[in-house]
Motif scaffolding. Structure first.
Motif, short mmCIF file in Angstrom:
data_model
loop_
_atom_site.label_atom_id
_atom_site.label_comp_id
_atom_site.label_asym_id
_atom_site.label_seq_id
_atom_site.Cartn_x
_atom_site.Cartn_y
_atom_site.Cartn_z
N VAL A 63 0.98 -1.65 0.19
CA VAL A 63 -0.32 -0.28 -0.07
C VAL A 63 1.18 1.15 0.13
O VAL A 63 1.90 1.97 0.59
N HIS A 64 0.08 2.36 -1.22
CA HIS A 64 1.95 3.59 -1.19
C HIS A 64 0.43 4.40 -0.67
O HIS A 64 -0.01 4.69 -2.21
N ALA A 65 0.69 5.98 -0.68
CA ALA A 65 0.17 6.91 -0.14
C ALA A 65 0.58 8.27 -0.85
O ALA A 65 2.07 7.99 -0.05
N VAL A 66 0.23 8.59 -1.36
CA VAL A 66 0.24 10.13 -1.66
C VAL A 66 -0.31 11.38 -0.78
O VAL A 66 -1.29 11.23 -0.92
N LEU A 67 0.30 12.08 -0.02
CA LEU A 67 -0.06 13.66 0.28
C LEU A 67 0.08 14.49 -0.71
O LEU A 67 1.47 14.68 -0.27
N LYS A 68 -0.71 15.26 -1.33
CA LYS A 68 0.12 15.93 -2.19
C LYS A 68 -0.71 17.36 -1.60
O LYS A 68 -1.83 17.75 -1.00
N ILE A 69 0.47 18.11 -1.10
CA ILE A 69 -0.05 19.57 -0.45
C ILE A 69 0.11 20.90 -1.07
O ILE A 69 1.52 21.04 -1.94
#
Length: 131
Positions: A63-69
């Protein structure tokens, strides 16, 4: 902003409860509505059908997550928020991780407003909560 994007291998789709994960992630971000406007919050999941993990000999999963801000938050805020989100991920997948090989990861992508185009009338609904 922010946008939370999670990719996961299809060999865990029945146990992963991704909808619940996204709900948990939203709760973390909503409690930080002075940092991230609620109306800009988005999350989505992408089930991966073609992938290879490690040497390919096990039913490994990831599981790979990306938080874009958007740019402009302090280093301390970014560290605190990312730490809280990754703790949610670790807790969410703890049972599954105890049963099988599973890799969890998350990254932060901070981008400049230049080159970003958006239009959103959802923010207006949450203006009453800002005062």
């Amino acid at each position: 902003m922010p946008h939370f994007i999670v990719e996961y291998t299809d060999n865990i789709k029945d146990e992963a409860n991704i909808a619940k994960l996204l709900e948990e992630i939203h709760q973390v971000l909503i409690t930080r509505n002075t940092v991230f406007p609620i109306g800009g919050l988005r999350s989505r999941a992408i089930e991966l059908k073609e992938y290879r993990v490690a040497d390919g000999t096990e039913e490994d999963a990831f599981v790979h997550a990306v938080l874009k801000i958007a740019a402009g938050r302090s280093k301390e805020i970014k560290k605190e928020v990312c730490g809280a989100l990754f703790e949610v991920m670790k807790e969410h997948f703890s049972s599954l991780m105890s049963q099988r090989y599973l890799a969890l990861s998350m990254e932060l992508i901070e981008f400049n407003e230049e080159g970003t185009y958006k239009q959103n009338n959802i923010h207006a609904r949450f203006k009453i909560f800002e005062n």
